[in-house]
Design a protein around this motif. Structure first.
Motif, PDB file in Angstrom:
ATOM      1  N   ILE A 201       0.858  -1.193   0.000  1.00 60.10           N
ATOM      2  CA  ILE A 201       0.000   0.000   0.000  1.00 60.10           C
ATOM      3  C   ILE A 201       0.888   1.234   0.000  1.00 60.10           C
ATOM      4  CG2 ILE A 201      -1.634   1.411   1.337  1.00 60.10           C
ATOM      5  CD1 ILE A 201      -2.932  -1.110   2.358  1.00 60.10           C
ATOM      6  N   SER A 202       0.591   2.157  -0.896  1.00 60.66           N
ATOM      7  CA  SER A 202       1.282   3.439  -0.922  1.00 60.66           C
ATOM      8  C   SER A 202       0.265   4.496  -0.479  1.00 60.66           C
ATOM      9  CB  SER A 202       1.785   3.725  -2.345  1.00 60.66           C
ATOM     10  OG  SER A 202       2.324   5.021  -2.421  1.00 60.66           O
ATOM     11  N   GLU A 203       0.422   4.981   0.760  1.00 56.98           N
ATOM     12  CA  GLU A 203      -0.563   5.895   1.355  1.00 56.98           C
ATOM     13  C   GLU A 203      -0.237   7.355   1.054  1.00 56.98           C
ATOM     14  OE1 GLU A 203      -1.804   4.988   5.402  1.00 56.98           O
ATOM     15  OE2 GLU A 203      -0.641   3.132   5.296  1.00 56.98           O
ATOM     16  N   THR A 204      -1.270   8.191   1.199  1.00 54.75           N
ATOM     17  CA  THR A 204      -1.070   9.619   0.943  1.00 54.75           C
ATOM     18  C   THR A 204      -0.857  10.414   2.230  1.00 54.75           C
ATOM     19  OG1 THR A 204      -3.444  10.045   1.053  1.00 54.75           O
ATOM     20  CG2 THR A 204      -2.527   9.554  -1.119  1.00 54.75           C
ATOM     21  N   GLY A 205      -1.186   9.812   3.361  1.00 56.83           N
ATOM     22  CA  GLY A 205      -0.966  10.524   4.619  1.00 56.83           C
ATOM     23  C   GLY A 205      -2.245  10.900   5.334  1.00 56.83           C
ATOM     24  N   ILE A 206      -3.375  11.031   4.581  1.00 56.41           N
ATOM     25  CA  ILE A 206      -4.643  11.351   5.258  1.00 56.41           C
ATOM     26  C   ILE A 206      -5.686  10.258   4.984  1.00 56.41           C
ATOM     27  CG2 ILE A 206      -4.227  13.858   5.228  1.00 56.41           C
ATOM     28  CD1 ILE A 206      -6.384  13.993   2.986  1.00 56.41           C
ATOM     29  N   GLY A 207      -5.175   9.043   4.809  1.00 55.63           N
ATOM     30  CA  GLY A 207      -6.082   7.903   4.659  1.00 55.63           C
ATOM     31  C   GLY A 207      -6.328   7.454   3.243  1.00 55.63           C
ATOM     32  N   GLY A 208      -5.781   8.181   2.272  1.00 52.90           N
ATOM     33  CA  GLY A 208      -5.956   7.794   0.875  1.00 52.90           C
ATOM     34  C   GLY A 208      -4.860   6.847   0.424  1.00 52.90           C
ATOM     35  N   TYR A 209      -5.103   6.158  -0.690  1.00 52.44           N
ATOM     36  CA  TYR A 209      -4.107   5.255  -1.263  1.00 52.44           C
ATOM     37  C   TYR A 209      -3.750   5.722  -2.667  1.00 52.44           C
ATOM     38  CZ  TYR A 209      -5.494   1.742   2.288  1.00 52.44           C
ATOM     39  OH  TYR A 209      -5.761   1.077   3.459  1.00 52.44           O
ATOM     40  N   LYS A 210      -2.462   5.959  -2.899  1.00 50.42           N
ATOM     41  CA  LYS A 210      -2.023   6.208  -4.275  1.00 50.42           C
ATOM     42  C   LYS A 210      -2.175   4.922  -5.079  1.00 50.42           C
ATOM     43  CE  LYS A 210       1.773   8.281  -2.741  1.00 50.42           C
ATOM     44  NZ  LYS A 210       3.114   8.891  -2.677  1.00 50.42           N
ATOM     45  N   GLU A 211      -1.783   3.819  -4.441  1.00 49.14           N
ATOM     46  CA  GLU A 211      -2.022   2.504  -5.025  1.00 49.14           C
ATOM     47  C   GLU A 211      -1.960   1.443  -3.939  1.00 49.14           C
ATOM     48  OE1 GLU A 211       1.623   0.835  -7.291  1.00 49.14           O
ATOM     49  OE2 GLU A 211       1.592   2.971  -7.768  1.00 49.14           O
ATOM     50  N   ALA A 212      -2.659   0.344  -4.171  1.00 45.78           N
ATOM     51  CA  ALA A 212      -2.691  -0.748  -3.199  1.00 45.78           C
ATOM     52  C   ALA A 212      -2.844  -2.059  -3.951  1.00 45.78           C
ATOM     53  CB  ALA A 212      -3.844  -0.560  -2.217  1.00 45.78           C
ATOM     54  N   THR A 213      -2.157  -3.085  -3.455  1.00 48.63           N
ATOM     55  CA  THR A 213      -2.180  -4.404  -4.094  1.00 48.63           C
ATOM     56  C   THR A 213      -2.523  -5.465  -3.061  1.00 48.63           C
ATOM     57  OG1 THR A 213      -0.388  -3.646  -5.534  1.00 48.63           O
ATOM     58  CG2 THR A 213      -0.845  -5.992  -5.546  1.00 48.63           C
ATOM     59  N   ALA A 214      -3.344  -6.434  -3.468  1.00 43.79           N
ATOM     60  CA  ALA A 214      -3.706  -7.539  -2.566  1.00 43.79           C
ATOM     61  C   ALA A 214      -3.723  -8.842  -3.347  1.00 43.79           C
ATOM     62  CB  ALA A 214      -5.072  -7.296  -1.932  1.00 43.79           C
ATOM     63  N   ASN A 215      -3.477  -9.934  -2.622  1.00 43.40           N
ATOM     64  CA  ASN A 215      -3.590 -11.282  -3.175  1.00 43.40           C
ATOM     65  C   ASN A 215      -4.863 -11.897  -2.572  1.00 43.40           C
ATOM     66  OD1 ASN A 215      -1.399 -14.226  -3.147  1.00 43.40           O
ATOM     67  ND2 ASN A 215      -3.025 -13.638  -4.530  1.00 43.40           N
ATOM     68  N   ILE A 216      -5.818 -12.262  -3.436  1.00 46.58           N
ATOM     69  CA  ILE A 216      -7.086 -12.832  -2.954  1.00 46.58           C
ATOM     70  C   ILE A 216      -7.125 -14.305  -3.339  1.00 46.58           C
ATOM     71  CG2 ILE A 216      -9.598 -12.590  -2.921  1.00 46.58           C
ATOM     72  CD1 ILE A 216      -9.259  -9.742  -3.975  1.00 46.58           C
ATOM     73  N   THR A 217      -7.271 -15.163  -2.335  1.00 46.72           N
ATOM     74  CA  THR A 217      -7.268 -16.599  -2.593  1.00 46.72           C
ATOM     75  C   THR A 217      -8.566 -17.233  -2.117  1.00 46.72           C
ATOM     76  OG1 THR A 217      -6.093 -16.990  -0.501  1.00 46.72           O
ATOM     77  CG2 THR A 217      -4.752 -16.808  -2.466  1.00 46.72           C
ATOM     78  N   GLY A 218      -9.047 -18.200  -2.885  1.00 50.44           N
ATOM     79  CA  GLY A 218     -10.296 -18.879  -2.542  1.00 50.44           C
ATOM     80  C   GLY A 218     -10.874 -19.545  -3.777  1.00 50.44           C
ATOM     81  N   ARG A 219     -12.055 -20.068  -3.643  1.00 48.04           N
ATOM     82  CA  ARG A 219     -12.688 -20.809  -4.748  1.00 48.04           C
ATOM     83  C   ARG A 219     -13.292 -19.840  -5.783  1.00 48.04           C
ATOM     84  NH1 ARG A 219     -14.442 -25.854  -5.903  1.00 48.04           N
ATOM     85  NH2 ARG A 219     -16.423 -26.079  -6.992  1.00 48.04           N
ATOM     86  N   GLY A 220     -12.856 -19.983  -7.038  1.00 50.47           N
ATOM     87  CA  GLY A 220     -13.429 -19.197  -8.136  1.00 50.47           C
ATOM     88  C   GLY A 220     -13.272 -17.697  -7.996  1.00 50.47           C
ATOM     89  N   VAL A 221     -12.160 -17.244  -7.389  1.00 51.62           N
ATOM     90  CA  VAL A 221     -11.966 -15.804  -7.156  1.00 51.62           C
ATOM     91  C   VAL A 221     -11.964 -15.022  -8.473  1.00 51.62           C
ATOM     92  CG1 VAL A 221     -10.341 -14.044  -6.340  1.00 51.62           C
ATOM     93  CG2 VAL A 221     -10.769 -16.065  -4.950  1.00 51.62           C
ATOM     94  N   PHE A 222     -11.120 -15.450  -9.416  1.00 49.00           N
ATOM     95  CA  PHE A 222     -10.990 -14.671 -10.649  1.00 49.00           C
ATOM     96  C   PHE A 222     -12.288 -14.661 -11.450  1.00 49.00           C
ATOM     97  CE2 PHE A 222      -9.713 -14.022 -15.123  1.00 49.00           C
ATOM     98  CZ  PHE A 222      -9.169 -12.755 -14.985  1.00 49.00           C
ATOM     99  N   ALA A 223     -13.008 -15.785 -11.438  1.00 49.53           N
ATOM    100  CA  ALA A 223     -14.271 -15.866 -12.185  1.00 49.53           C
ATOM    101  C   ALA A 223     -15.251 -14.792 -11.732  1.00 49.53           C
ATOM    102  CB  ALA A 223     -14.898 -17.249 -12.012  1.00 49.53           C
ATOM    103  N   ARG A 224     -15.259 -14.482 -10.445  1.00 49.97           N
ATOM    104  CA  ARG A 224     -16.226 -13.514  -9.919  1.00 49.97           C
ATOM    105  C   ARG A 224     -15.706 -12.074  -9.985  1.00 49.97           C
ATOM    106  NH1 ARG A 224     -20.548 -15.830  -8.368  1.00 49.97           N
ATOM    107  NH2 ARG A 224     -21.469 -13.892  -7.625  1.00 49.97           N
ATOM    108  N   LEU A 225     -14.406 -11.896  -9.963  1.00 47.08           N
ATOM    109  CA  LEU A 225     -13.869 -10.531  -9.894  1.00 47.08           C
ATOM    110  C   LEU A 225     -13.336  -9.988 -11.225  1.00 47.08           C
ATOM    111  CD1 LEU A 225     -11.941 -10.474  -6.481  1.00 47.08           C
ATOM    112  CD2 LEU A 225     -14.226  -9.591  -6.982  1.00 47.08           C
ATOM    113  N   LYS A 226     -13.280 -10.851 -12.266  1.00 46.04           N
ATOM    114  CA  LYS A 226     -12.600 -10.417 -13.490  1.00 46.04           C
ATOM    115  C   LYS A 226     -13.281  -9.244 -14.189  1.00 46.04           C
ATOM    116  CE  LYS A 226     -14.626 -14.113 -16.340  1.00 46.04           C
ATOM    117  NZ  LYS A 226     -14.276 -15.278 -17.186  1.00 46.04           N
ATOM    118  N   PHE A 227     -14.592  -9.057 -13.972  1.00 46.23           N
ATOM    119  CA  PHE A 227     -15.277  -7.932 -14.627  1.00 46.23           C
ATOM    120  C   PHE A 227     -15.126  -6.614 -13.854  1.00 46.23           C
ATOM    121  CE2 PHE A 227     -17.936 -11.616 -16.141  1.00 46.23           C
ATOM    122  CZ  PHE A 227     -17.426 -11.604 -17.430  1.00 46.23           C
TER     123      PHE A 227
END
Length: 357
Positions: free
Chosen positions: A151-177
């Protein structure tokens, strides 16, 4: 090939796989491949079998209902059951057709989620943070594991950018759109005049790639290490633990500084790089096919504006399917996100079925 011919072909292949597995003659690698194909075909074969039973039952009922020598009460009962079955058969046919649609090989994969602030300065960064939290809550509701990678924060709670790894059943199928530009319209907390501002954040959902999917050659990488810094540039680490990896053939750059260990940051950066390269390869393969498509829910293009979140009116509109929900709080809480996702999946299935027809 007619639909019934396709059905017969699937059933024949399913029987062939069943017999081959039962014979136990394949080596371990071949056995694993055949087992997976058999497991993938089984629900399709079961759906086809159910449809065939319904059609046979429908023919029998039609004969009973039309038999003048039959009992009047039995004929009436047969007619009633026939009407119910006549309504059900088209739905069974549709389910089988959907099951027969070509599968996206990435659908069952885990995903890398990337959210970046777009136009709109600090307000865009605050919205990016809210979107990231929306996906975190949604993952929790589905029982998925949501691991923040960077996470790259701005200092007042905002994110310039953030990355996460999501694991579970059929994750990409539901989130790809979800990939694309998400636009927000609201009065920022910093706006003294009460004017509505429009800002944006970009979401990218990438299927997590394994080493077997994408091979990365060490000689194609330039790896730089530097000192990690926190919001506003303040140092959060006294060692050069942050890692920046440049993939020289494509120019893709990935930075990772969330961990205190350089080794862990490098491993996370390689995971994101592999996902981006895999997605790039998928998009290139899909480009020709996508050009031929009559209808497309979303190309996954990050520059495509896909959704608007209008806070004053309490609505969320998905522009690809012209769907508006007046429940922005529930969407942001992750609770109503499924309503949008289900509609997008249904639209995509309908478009692909139309192509087959």
């Amino acid at each position: 090939m007619s639909l019934d011919e396709k059905f017969n072909k699937v059933m024949a292949r399913h029987d062939e796989l069943r017999d081959a597995l039962a014979a136990g003659l394949a080596d371990s690698g071949e056995f694993a491949r055949l087992s997976k194909e058999y497991a993938d075909l089984t629900p399709v074969a079961e759906a086809i079998a159910e449809l065939k039973r319904a059609r046979t039952e429908s023919e029998d009922l039609a004969q009973m209902a039309a038999d003048p020598a039959g009992d009047a009460e039995m004929r009436a009962l047969a007619e009633e059951e026939l009407q119910a079955l006549t309504r059900r058969i088209p739905e069974l046919e549709r389910q089988v057709q959907i099951a027969l649609l070509p599968k996206d090989e990435a659908d069952e994969k885990n995903a890398i989620l990337e959210v970046r602030a777009g136009t709109g300065g600090e307000e865009a960064a605050l919205f990016a943070a809210e979107l990231f939290d929306m996906y975190r809550r949604y993952a929790g509701l589905r029982g998925w594991r949501f691991e923040t990678m960077d996470i790259s924060e701005t200092g007042i709670g905002g994110y310039k950018e953030a990355t996460a790894n999501i694991t579970g059943r059929g994750v990409f199928a539901r989130l790809k759109f979800e990939s694309g530009v998400h636009r927000v319209q609201r009065v920022p907390a910093t706006e003294a005049q009460g004017r509505i501002h429009t800002s944006a954040a970009t979401v990218a959902v990438l299927p997590e790639a394994e080493e077997v999917d994408i091979h990365i050659d060490e000689k194609d990488l330039r790896i730089d290490v530097f000192r990690a810094s926190g919001p506003g540039g303040q140092s959060v680490n006294t060692t050069d633990s942050a890692v920046r990896i440049t993939h020289l053939p494509t120019g893709i750059v990935v930075s990772q500084q969330d961990e205190k260990s350089q080794h862990k940051n490098k491993a996370k950066a390689l995971k994101v790089l592999r996902a981006r390269l895999y997605e790039k390869e998928r998009m290139e393969k899909d480009a020709a096919r996508a050009a031929d498509r009559k209808s497309q829910v979303g190309s996954g293009d990050r520059s495509e504006r896909i959704r608007t979140y209008n806070f004053p009116q309490g609505r969320v509109t998905d522009h690809r399917i012209n769907l508006t929900l007046y429940k922005i709080d529930k969407v942001m809480a992750g609770e109503a996100l499924d309503e949008l996702i289900e509609a997008l999946i249904a639209e995509d299935e309908a478009a692909r079925l139309a192509e087959l027809g």
